[in-house]
Design a protein around this motif. Structure first.
Motif, PDB file in Angstrom:
ATOM      1  N   THR E   2       0.951  -1.073  -0.027  1.00  0.00           N
ATOM      2  CA  THR E   2       0.033  -0.112   0.004  1.00  0.00           C
ATOM      3  C   THR E   2       0.947   1.341   0.041  1.00  0.00           C
ATOM      4  O   THR E   2       1.650   1.467   1.079  1.00  0.00           O
ATOM      5  N   LYS E   3       0.543   2.300  -0.837  1.00  0.00           N
ATOM      6  CA  LYS E   3       1.517   3.357  -1.049  1.00  0.00           C
ATOM      7  C   LYS E   3       0.416   4.825  -0.867  1.00  0.00           C
ATOM      8  O   LYS E   3       0.958   5.659  -0.485  1.00  0.00           O
ATOM      9  N   VAL E   4      -0.643   4.463  -1.064  1.00  0.00           N
ATOM     10  CA  VAL E   4      -1.549   5.553  -1.352  1.00  0.00           C
ATOM     11  C   VAL E   4      -2.995   5.240  -0.378  1.00  0.00           C
ATOM     12  O   VAL E   4      -3.498   4.046  -0.436  1.00  0.00           O
ATOM     13  N   TYR E   5      -3.277   6.246   0.333  1.00  0.00           N
ATOM     14  CA  TYR E   5      -4.682   6.190   1.108  1.00  0.00           C
ATOM     15  C   TYR E   5      -5.684   6.927   0.191  1.00  0.00           C
ATOM     16  O   TYR E   5      -5.271   7.969  -0.326  1.00  0.00           O
ATOM     17  N   VAL E   6      -6.848   6.215  -0.281  1.00  0.00           N
ATOM     18  CA  VAL E   6      -7.862   7.254  -0.595  1.00  0.00           C
ATOM     19  C   VAL E   6      -9.057   7.079   0.220  1.00  0.00           C
ATOM     20  O   VAL E   6      -9.650   6.155   0.695  1.00  0.00           O
ATOM     21  N   ILE E   7      -9.227   8.323   0.789  1.00  0.00           N
ATOM     22  CA  ILE E   7     -10.125   8.515   1.617  1.00  0.00           C
ATOM     23  C   ILE E   7     -11.384   9.648   1.465  1.00  0.00           C
ATOM     24  O   ILE E   7     -11.048  10.428   0.882  1.00  0.00           O
ATOM     25  N   MET E   8     -12.469   9.036   1.756  1.00  0.00           N
ATOM     26  CA  MET E   8     -13.536   9.878   1.454  1.00  0.00           C
ATOM     27  C   MET E   8     -14.535   9.912   2.666  1.00  0.00           C
ATOM     28  O   MET E   8     -14.680   9.247   3.517  1.00  0.00           O
ATOM     29  N   GLY E   9     -15.267  11.288   2.570  1.00  0.00           N
ATOM     30  CA  GLY E   9     -16.042  11.662   3.745  1.00  0.00           C
ATOM     31  C   GLY E   9     -17.316  10.526   3.900  1.00  0.00           C
ATOM     32  O   GLY E   9     -18.123  10.537   4.998  1.00  0.00           O
ATOM     33  N   SER E  10     -17.804  10.172   2.651  1.00  0.00           N
ATOM     34  CA  SER E  10     -19.096   9.368   3.011  1.00  0.00           C
ATOM     35  C   SER E  10     -18.992   8.274   1.735  1.00  0.00           C
ATOM     36  O   SER E  10     -18.370   8.459   0.596  1.00  0.00           O
ATOM     37  N   ASP E  11     -19.942   7.295   1.993  1.00  0.00           N
ATOM     38  CA  ASP E  11     -19.797   6.282   0.970  1.00  0.00           C
ATOM     39  C   ASP E  11     -20.492   6.764  -0.332  1.00  0.00           C
ATOM     40  O   ASP E  11     -20.424   6.403  -1.243  1.00  0.00           O
ATOM     41  N   SER E  12     -21.383   7.790  -0.326  1.00  0.00           N
ATOM     42  CA  SER E  12     -21.976   8.360  -1.373  1.00  0.00           C
ATOM     43  C   SER E  12     -20.976   9.044  -2.308  1.00  0.00           C
ATOM     44  O   SER E  12     -21.220   9.387  -3.559  1.00  0.00           O
ATOM     45  N   ASP E  13     -19.705   9.162  -1.576  1.00  0.00           N
ATOM     46  CA  ASP E  13     -18.738   9.751  -2.636  1.00  0.00           C
ATOM     47  C   ASP E  13     -18.117   8.824  -3.609  1.00  0.00           C
ATOM     48  O   ASP E  13     -17.114   9.078  -4.383  1.00  0.00           O
ATOM     49  N   LEU E  14     -18.189   7.515  -3.238  1.00  0.00           N
ATOM     50  CA  LEU E  14     -17.350   6.263  -3.707  1.00  0.00           C
ATOM     51  C   LEU E  14     -17.638   6.479  -5.335  1.00  0.00           C
ATOM     52  O   LEU E  14     -16.691   5.927  -6.115  1.00  0.00           O
ATOM     53  N   LYS E  15     -18.909   6.764  -5.808  1.00  0.00           N
ATOM     54  CA  LYS E  15     -19.269   6.542  -7.052  1.00  0.00           C
ATOM     55  C   LYS E  15     -18.143   7.368  -8.055  1.00  0.00           C
ATOM     56  O   LYS E  15     -17.750   6.994  -8.870  1.00  0.00           O
ATOM     57  N   VAL E  16     -17.966   8.779  -7.481  1.00  0.00           N
ATOM     58  CA  VAL E  16     -17.088   9.494  -8.129  1.00  0.00           C
ATOM     59  C   VAL E  16     -15.376   9.128  -7.981  1.00  0.00           C
ATOM     60  O   VAL E  16     -14.648   8.953  -8.970  1.00  0.00           O
ATOM     61  N   MET E  17     -15.453   8.667  -6.655  1.00  0.00           N
ATOM     62  CA  MET E  17     -14.024   8.432  -6.171  1.00  0.00           C
ATOM     63  C   MET E  17     -13.451   7.116  -6.738  1.00  0.00           C
ATOM     64  O   MET E  17     -12.202   6.912  -6.758  1.00  0.00           O
ATOM     65  N   GLN E  18     -14.245   6.155  -7.409  1.00  0.00           N
ATOM     66  CA  GLN E  18     -13.681   5.056  -8.016  1.00  0.00           C
ATOM     67  C   GLN E  18     -12.914   5.158  -9.064  1.00  0.00           C
ATOM     68  O   GLN E  18     -11.860   4.517  -9.582  1.00  0.00           O
ATOM     69  N   ASP E  19     -13.237   6.465  -9.585  1.00  0.00           N
ATOM     70  CA  ASP E  19     -12.047   6.753 -10.910  1.00  0.00           C
ATOM     71  C   ASP E  19     -10.706   7.109 -10.592  1.00  0.00           C
ATOM     72  O   ASP E  19      -9.912   6.468 -11.284  1.00  0.00           O
ATOM     73  N   CYS E  20     -10.447   7.312  -9.177  1.00  0.00           N
ATOM     74  CA  CYS E  20      -9.296   7.474  -8.500  1.00  0.00           C
ATOM     75  C   CYS E  20      -8.688   6.156  -8.452  1.00  0.00           C
ATOM     76  O   CYS E  20      -7.258   5.913  -8.692  1.00  0.00           O
ATOM     77  N   LEU E  21      -9.329   5.136  -8.271  1.00  0.00           N
ATOM     78  CA  LEU E  21      -8.848   3.911  -7.827  1.00  0.00           C
ATOM     79  C   LEU E  21      -8.349   3.307  -9.183  1.00  0.00           C
ATOM     80  O   LEU E  21      -7.592   2.604  -9.065  1.00  0.00           O
ATOM     81  N   ALA E  22      -9.380   3.594 -10.079  1.00  0.00           N
ATOM     82  CA  ALA E  22      -8.944   3.138 -11.576  1.00  0.00           C
ATOM     83  C   ALA E  22      -7.540   3.673 -12.076  1.00  0.00           C
ATOM     84  O   ALA E  22      -6.624   2.781 -12.551  1.00  0.00           O
ATOM     85  N   ALA E  23      -7.229   4.678 -11.726  1.00  0.00           N
ATOM     86  CA  ALA E  23      -5.907   5.316 -12.175  1.00  0.00           C
ATOM     87  C   ALA E  23      -4.725   4.773 -11.242  1.00  0.00           C
ATOM     88  O   ALA E  23      -3.931   4.392 -11.933  1.00  0.00           O
ATOM     89  N   LEU E  24      -5.023   4.595  -9.908  1.00  0.00           N
ATOM     90  CA  LEU E  24      -4.050   3.969  -9.267  1.00  0.00           C
ATOM     91  C   LEU E  24      -3.724   2.515  -9.873  1.00  0.00           C
ATOM     92  O   LEU E  24      -2.650   1.977  -9.676  1.00  0.00           O
ATOM     93  N   GLU E  25      -4.921   1.655  -9.990  1.00  0.00           N
ATOM     94  CA  GLU E  25      -4.662   0.311 -10.689  1.00  0.00           C
ATOM     95  C   GLU E  25      -3.838   0.275 -11.706  1.00  0.00           C
ATOM     96  O   GLU E  25      -2.914  -0.636 -12.137  1.00  0.00           O
ATOM     97  N   LYS E  26      -3.963   1.483 -12.666  1.00  0.00           N
ATOM     98  CA  LYS E  26      -3.541   1.436 -13.968  1.00  0.00           C
ATOM     99  C   LYS E  26      -1.976   1.499 -13.774  1.00  0.00           C
ATOM    100  O   LYS E  26      -1.332   1.052 -14.539  1.00  0.00           O
TER     101      LYS E  26
END
Lengths: 169, 169, 169, 169, 169, 169, 169, 169
Positions: E2-26
């Motif tokens: 693990t190199k990066v924490y991706v933290i969000m304030g609410s699970d309703s933010d996950l739909k947008v924030m998953q793009d961030c995870l896709a980038a990190l996976e890339k």
């Protein structure tokens, strides 16, 4: 004969609002100028608005800054046309006052002019009075010619002396 | 007898501006509704404005969106009061039209109402006419009572049925 | 026992403002919900504000949109704390209501919450009542724990199932 | 007896925030004024917020500029009412601080006043304390009368001397 | 790892924030995704930030909406670079979150990306890690070529089929 | 003969930018439409701009959204007039693109049109070409008459059928 | 030989607009500078616009502030390219003028430059004239080299003396 | 050893950007400061960006005002992290530069700090370098303690002398 109330929320507004009085004087329209705050003397403000028509007032001009409720509160108590002058001076440069005035809800309009547009509030009051008062309308037509003449004079001078000397005064 | 011109820059504005016509009809004020663009038929627009007073018009209402010049252009050609209705619909949600209307320079005011506030433009026109027309003023007083009665009726129902049933309709 | 007035300018505001009622119910705080417009029934609105303290009200919550004067008008007539809920729905997305509420002039504050933040208005009312009512304060502490527990539960589930399955529901 | 914490993020905020202290002194409300930054001493800030209720504090006032998190961070650690004063001074004139304070998410409100509205924060704190403290409420009623009297006095002078001499001072 | 924490304030933010995870996976960068609110679980959020460096985290990404304090609160507790993703969804369309994140005061920066720019937050995290990790930097160079190739391919197709057929798909 | 380049940063911009092509076709102006991103293929974009004059191009139109640098980057590499079309679609509704385009620093202007104003960009390109191309200027004069005729026709219909039937279609 | 009209709404605009004249002089482009207001002398303004093409004018530059209609009104009367310079100076810092100029409706574009961007308006006029005038285009290429040389010279000095001495002058 | 490029579009930006250099010096991070404009010397700017990684640069900081493209143009030519400092000074107070920097499209991020936040750009660069350089990270931890100590010292003084004497200096 008093035709217009010019009401402001604070005496600190008078410096800008005096432009409005100058405009009314230009068109020989009688006015009274009042300090009356929607938040500090709400009952007096309501009373002024309620009594205005019976006292022969035709138009009410209200100048206020920040969360500027003065015009709306007055409009709640009269069916006379109410002109709103949003005043700058707050951190938000008068956008707060503009939105707090112009965005009146259905059924209770106020006639909003530019931020700090006190002079135009006076002209607009004259235009409203001029609808039924031909003497005022004549003066407005004269003023319109005067405005045009000023522009033409300035342009003439600019053509004659060129922009560099014009800027030197 | 026509007292008010309701002018809009495009027929796509008619859907919002019809609220204005409804207001004028409510107060039995004669009007003509015109499509005339400051940018596409500038000479016709100027002519309409110049001739309005002679034709007996008391107030001109202008609705436009985006860089909304219609009200200002009309005000340049008449000393009748001009009411501006900024219309939304652009990417900037009508803030462009609001600024382009309300911020008129010294000497040439327009009376601006809320974004998409077409109904209020009609009420304001009635208020202006009501300055010298007691029949219209009476109707405005009646309308004010009607507005109050509606609020009281709704509040009464809310007290009776509670908010949950009120929301169910 | 009624402790809070929840007042709104129009019954169309009830859909958002019911969140506020849900919050008050959560903390077992008695309330009355009223429709009363600063512009349409100004005298009734003033009367409600003037009588509130004597009727045992502790806090008044006012929700309104556009040029939202309701909270300020109420604050003009009482020294009870007034909470303002700016409502969106206009072309300006509630920024008009926010500025018209939060930017109150010196001497007459209102406590403004987020645009459409009706639920938080209820929580803030509870916090104000909780200053002197330990039962309400206890409930607020419980609610704070509940909020924390919800976040921890959601995070726990996210760690267990991973974000892809979490998003699938 | 200390009832109010007045916390600011930086000593450069004190010049504006002293207005708040003046208001509290006016209502004879005990206060402590603290410098404590949400970003520079976060643990101390959290501790102050957590301990406040047990120390008898009734209300916390937080003033900050730019991305003003101070009020929200305090509200995260207490169920006392938190009043937020957004401060101007940045390139964005305090709109940044306003949005960063007023738009608190569901469950954790802060009571936001006008940009640079430090005096009103003090009045609002007094109103909250006045809910259960009749001495403070009496002082607030007295202050309301004082505000009204000032307006009436200014208006009286304006009527007597006219606006030109009024402006000359 | 693990190199990066991706933290969000609410699970309703996950739909947008998953793009961030896709980038990190890339870029084959290990991450943990956490829900942790600055306002609802402030102590846990602080703890996560304080422990991050010792747990080998290089970068923390924080996504939040409205008065978005999450990134700033995390930055208060770590000297790791913190990337802020302002999220829209409120009435103010994310301008509130943008200002609440980007306008951090002197000494405690956060690296802000576009409103809803979750994918770019992941790319920026990769760029930061790539400063000392040549494998990640190589992948970033490859991604840059991929971006260019996509544009060229689309342009080539546009030249071949013309815009009308291109638009038909 | 190609006179105009129409460049956009992404093929997702084509749906709006096709209006621009329709305008150019209306005035029989040859164009090439290109996808080329200032951020993804910067060298190709620079090359296109540098070569444009030598290839006989008269005007370059650039459409982009968000932090829209395309027009400015092109203008850095050519002395041909560059027309900028700010595109909406982001959370900030195109105000980001508008500011990123119109506020070009001293010495390197771009000619900005309305948000999503792709059609007008085509008309403006025609006006620029029409400075030295009398055939295009004639077509522009014809178009101006056409615009006027459309408004007059719509107004005529409105007068004939009245607003209620007009709205019914 | 006059190629460009530089028109402004008021002589108070001349101080900013002279930058535009300096730019035109730099490229040896003949111009006339005129004061002519869309609101005060609308017929003269229309006439100037209508006659411009026949008098050999290639480009019209219009500078105005507030509800800046000048450029749009001119564009309504000509098919020459019209460049708009929004001027600051009002309470709204020129955002009013920017929106009132750039957001022109379909069919009647103006080419807007930055707020107070008078110099760039002159450069843009030269670029438009340079489309068909190779002497002007050569001068523009020379100016572009001059701009580059200035930057390089400043950077060279900065490298030689270091930033501290550079700042001392 | 140079680790950071600090690039600005104009030498007029140096006065604000020197804060950034002060921050880098504080953390003993080698830097070069360059004047290079995205619009005036685009090829040199691109070259600087392309060569940076090979020259051992870790982070690039770009400061610019108005339609601030500098950071985005640099990011187009490198995969190093690019920090953007939006500069005020224009009529739009730096909101133009903020939007032109932070709203970068998918795939090409820049890390934006506050308007005029040059010092924070230096701190953020140190945080990025500190990911792999423990000496810099230690200095950052020391700086964080220093920030905290300053706040505590100021608060201590405030408690000792009271706010009135504190304000007197």
């Amino acid at each position: 004969m008093t035709k217009v109330y010019v009401i402001m929320g604070s005496d600190s507004d008078l410096k800008v609002m005096q432009d409005c009085l100058a405009a009314l004087e230009k068109f020989d329209i009688g006015y009274e100028v009042l300090i009356s705050s929607a938040h500090r003397v709400p009952d007096e403000t309501a009373q002024i608005a309620r009594d205005a028509a019976a006292r022969g007032i035709n138009v009410i001009i209200a100048g206020a800054g920040m969360a500027a409720h003065l015009a709306g509160v007055i409009a709640a108590h009269t069916v006379l046309p109410v002109i709103a002058v949003p005043l700058s001076g707050s951190a938000l440069s008068g956008i707060d006052a503009l939105y707090a005035m112009v965005q009146m809800p259905r059924g209770v309009p106020v006639a909003t002019v530019a931020v700090d547009g006190a002079f135009n509030a006076g002209v607009l009051a004259a235009q409203i009075i001029g609808v039924s008062d031909s003497a005022v309308r004549e003066k407005l037509l004269g003023y319109k010619e005067e405005l045009a003449a000023q522009v033409k004079l300035k342009n003439k001078k600019l053509q004659e002396v060129g922009y560099r000397r014009y800027l030197e005064g």
